[in-house]
Design a protein around this motif. Structure first.
Motif, PDB file in Angstrom:
ATOM      1  N   LYS A 165       1.519 -84.251  34.879  1.00 48.69           N
ATOM      2  CA  LYS A 165       0.124 -84.674  34.829  1.00 48.69           C
ATOM      3  C   LYS A 165       0.044 -86.170  35.117  1.00 48.69           C
ATOM      4  CE  LYS A 165      -4.045 -84.537  31.962  1.00 48.69           C
ATOM      5  NZ  LYS A 165      -4.618 -84.139  30.652  1.00 48.69           N
ATOM      6  N   GLN A 166      -0.831 -86.529  36.034  1.00 49.85           N
ATOM      7  CA  GLN A 166      -1.000 -87.936  36.399  1.00 49.85           C
ATOM      8  C   GLN A 166      -1.325 -88.766  35.162  1.00 49.85           C
ATOM      9  OE1 GLN A 166      -3.248 -88.701  39.989  1.00 49.85           O
ATOM     10  NE2 GLN A 166      -4.204 -90.517  39.102  1.00 49.85           N
TER      11      GLN A 166
ATOM     12  N   SER B 189       2.684 -93.452  35.893  1.00 46.84           N
ATOM     13  CA  SER B 189       1.635 -94.471  35.892  1.00 46.84           C
ATOM     14  C   SER B 189       2.334 -95.803  36.118  1.00 46.84           C
ATOM     15  CB  SER B 189       0.851 -94.468  34.568  1.00 46.84           C
ATOM     16  OG  SER B 189       1.721 -94.683  33.465  1.00 46.84           O
TER      17      SER B 189
ATOM     18  N   SER C  23      -3.358 -95.854  35.219  1.00 48.38           N
ATOM     19  CA  SER C  23      -3.136 -94.735  36.109  1.00 48.38           C
ATOM     20  C   SER C  23      -3.353 -95.179  37.545  1.00 48.38           C
ATOM     21  CB  SER C  23      -4.079 -93.578  35.769  1.00 48.38           C
ATOM     22  OG  SER C  23      -3.695 -92.408  36.459  1.00 48.38           O
TER      23      SER C  23
ATOM     24  N   ASN D 173      -5.653 -90.612  44.514  1.00 50.55           N
ATOM     25  CA  ASN D 173      -5.539 -89.237  44.032  1.00 50.55           C
ATOM     26  C   ASN D 173      -4.114 -88.735  44.256  1.00 50.55           C
ATOM     27  OD1 ASN D 173      -5.853 -86.613  43.237  1.00 50.55           O
ATOM     28  ND2 ASN D 173      -7.133 -85.998  44.981  1.00 50.55           N
TER      29      ASN D 173
ATOM     30  N   THR E 132      -2.824 -86.189  43.090  1.00 53.58           N
ATOM     31  CA  THR E 132      -2.761 -84.718  43.081  1.00 53.58           C
ATOM     32  C   THR E 132      -3.030 -84.113  44.456  1.00 53.58           C
ATOM     33  OG1 THR E 132      -5.112 -84.382  42.564  1.00 53.58           O
ATOM     34  CG2 THR E 132      -3.629 -84.770  40.707  1.00 53.58           C
TER      35      THR E 132
ATOM     36  N   SER F 205      -4.011 -82.975  37.607  1.00 52.53           N
ATOM     37  CA  SER F 205      -4.941 -83.873  36.911  1.00 52.53           C
ATOM     38  C   SER F 205      -5.133 -83.434  35.463  1.00 52.53           C
ATOM     39  CB  SER F 205      -6.274 -83.902  37.639  1.00 52.53           C
ATOM     40  OG  SER F 205      -6.811 -82.595  37.748  1.00 52.53           O
TER      41      SER F 205
END
Length: 619
Positions: free
Chosen positions: A487-488, A579, A586, A590, A592, A619
């Motif tokens: 997950k970002q 990150s 973050s 994007n 993702t 995300s």
């Protein structure tokens, strides 16, 4: 063990544990080990096959390669006198444009060209592939791209290469193949933190004039945001199955992200004369000066050309074989990039001078670390200082003592044990630079804030003759759907389990990591048996076996890394951060988006033969 004659430049390893057959996902057949005599007999049986294979390999991949004996390669390298060519300083391109008191993004167009390059005074000019803003100005390595933190750089990478490759390549490994002819290429900025569309995905390749593009190709202009911390990066080809031959041909170069406001307070050596890149790689040459890569594979009935590792006889620095550099008696900064396919280097200075390391990969260390030996795996970067004012001699040779393949291969010889020579002036020069007690401190790894824990197992598979056929991460090919989906904005713990006999430099795109510990696995054969059957570290009770001696990362690698050497027979625990390390923020893009990222072994011959997996951010 090296074979001559019909097996030129083959570096073969006779494994003691298992022979694997088959390639069907996680299902692997195990045979009892064969002794050396049995394997030698099996190798002799290949001779009949090779009479046919050698004819085919002359045209393999459309290359213009010819068969060359091991003796010829050694004779050519041995005939080249060391330390006669001066170390070049590669051209520099600014990735920013001054605008009053500020800067705006530069829009660069960098091409890939076929041209002639002189690697040594006494060697005929070599046909290479080279990066540059023009064919005349293209170099090996390519121009150093200098950028500023928080100032974007836009690069349109243009393929001007011919329809046929200059080296043999093996279409039996999953490769980028153009139906319309042409050489597939794509550029990856190694260590870069940027959008997936500009990451140089191996399936995002393109041929000359973008005549044909791969399934993951998105756009011609890459957007490098340069919002990451200041540090050292490098760019290189990343085309599927062709990375090893495209880089071997010359497609690589250095890239720097700087922040003068932050770094000027460190008062390190600066300026083109005292702050230099050393891009190191190994190559072999035929008598006509042409680059050599083997025509025959170690398993020719499976892979006609693929070999598990490439090792060249000549050591190249900044495009010259065993160069020299005249230096003053003062401090110099050297940014060393190991751009070799498979060779590790254990650097040292033969006159006893110490190496002071200030950075590893793309990050500074918290404080300088003095080392007598500097071990670099393929793709690793070391940022170092050498103070020649402390030298008791007028010359110093940068040496190498790393066996190949690492860590259980052949010892170095008179050729590959030497890198370059420094010729030191007698008079001491005024030196305004100094080595600070502290450098840059980044955010500490927060182990209590881990979103996910993963196990990553490294496998090598063998034929009935005990020869490597391919390598997998977690028992899966590159084409299998992504199983690593961070997950970002989070951090994860990865336990990397190396079940092979090689040290594998693991490179993770986008994410940076710190090494928590390296733990020796006990009862390794028993654990490997279970993993071969179940391919699941938890079901195989990894904690029962991960009880051997533990090591921290070496002091000169205790920072945020993008590559680390995974010891054979060890479980290496890393904390991966998705990150920024300098702000904990973050990403502003994007992460993702398609085509996503990857992680892989950076021994290029392994990466090209399936030791790579997709990394898909969510995300």
């Amino acid at each position: 063990m090296k074979f001559g004659g019909l097996f030129p430049h083959i570096h073969t390893r006779l494994y003691q544990r298992y022979n694997f057959e088959g390639r069907a996902g996680n299902t692997v057949k195990i045979q009892k080990p064969k002794d050396r005599t049995e394997r030698a007999m099996a190798m002799k049986m290949k001779v009949a096959q090779l009479h046919i294979v050698l004819l085919l390999c002359a045209f393999l991949g459309g290359s213009r390669a010819r068969n060359v004996t091991e003796d010829e390669l050694l004779q050519v390298a041995s005939s080249l006198k060391m330390f006669v060519d001066e170390l070049p300083d590669m051209p520099r391109l600014q990735g920013f444009v001054p605008q009053g008191q500020d800067f705006k993004p530069a829009e660069l167009r960098i091409g890939m060209f076929e041209k002639k390059w002189k690697f040594h005074r006494d060697l005929p000019a070599t046909t290479v592939f080279a990066y540059g803003t023009s064919k005349a100005g293209a170099t090996v390595p390519g121009p150093t791209i200098e950028t500023l933190q928080d100032v974007e750089t836009l690069v349109t990478w243009e393929n001007h290469l011919p329809s046929r490759h200059i080296l043999p390549w093996d279409s039996s490994v999953m490769s980028a193949i153009s139906k319309n002819g042409g050489i597939p290429t794509v550029v990856h900025l190694h260590g870069g933190i940027h959008e997936p569309e500009s990451d140089g995905n191996s399936l995002g390749w393109f041929t000359a004039g973008f005549n044909q593009t791969g399934p993951a190709w998105k756009k011609p202009a890459y957007h490098y945001s340069n919002v990451q911390h200041p540090g050292n990066l490098w760019y290189h080809d990343h085309a599927l199955g062709l990375t090893r031959v495209n880089i071997l041909s010359g497609l690589l170069g250095a890239y720097v992200v700087s922040n003068p406001d932050v770094e000027k307070h460190l008062n390190l050596p600066t300026g083109r004369r005292y702050d230099r890149h050393l891009v190191v790689f190994d190559r072999s040459f035929a008598r006509d000066g042409s680059l050599y890569m083997n025509n025959t594979g170690n398993n020719p009935s499976i892979h006609p050309q693929w070999q598990p590792e490439y090792f060249g006889d000549a050591i190249i620095v900044n495009g010259k074989a065993w160069p020299f550099l005249k230096v003053k008696r003062r401090k110099y900064r050297f940014r060393i990039i190991n751009a070799s396919n498979a060779r590790f280097y254990n650097f040292a200075l033969n006159n006893g001078l110490s190496i002071i390391q200030i950075g590893s990969d793309s990050a500074y260390l918290h404080r300088p670390v003095i080392v007598d030996f500097l071990l670099l795996a393929p793709s690793e970067i070391a940022d170092i200082i050498i103070d020649f004012s402390n030298s008791t001699t007028n010359e110093a040779i940068l040496t190498n003592s790393a066996v190949y393949p690492y860590p259980s291969g052949d010892p170095v010889d008179d050729l590959n044990s030497k890198i370059m020579k420094f010729i030191i002036e007698n008079a001491v020069t005024k030196d305004p630079s100094h080595i600070p007690k502290r450098l840059i401190r980044y955010s500490k790894p927060a182990e209590e804030k881990i979103a996910q824990t993963r196990y990553i197992a490294m496998y090598e598979y063998e034929s009935a003759t005990g020869e490597p056929t391919h390598l997998f991460m977690n028992g899966m090919p590159y084409s299998a759907p992504a199983t690593e989906t961070p997950k970002q904005g989070t951090s994860e713990i990865w336990h990397v389990i190396n079940l092979t006999e090689d040290n594998h430099p693991l490179h993770i795109h986008l994410g940076l990591f710190v090494v928590i510990k390296q733990t020796k696995l006990l009862n390794l054969d028993e654990f490997s048996d279970c993993m071969t059957q179940k391919n699941d570290a938890v079901k195989c009770d990894i904690q029962k076996y991960a009880k051997g001696r533990s090591f921290a990362a070496p002091p000169n690698e205790r920072t945020w890394k993008n590559v680390f050497k995974m010891r054979p027979g060890f479980m290496t625990t890393i904390l991966v951060k998705f990150s920024f390390i300098h702000s904990n923020e973050s990403y502003p893009f994007n992460a993702t988006a398609e085509p996503g990222y990857v992680y892989h072994c950076h021994i290029l011959d392994h990466e090209d033969n399936e030791m790579m997996r997709p990394l898909k951010m969510i995300s």
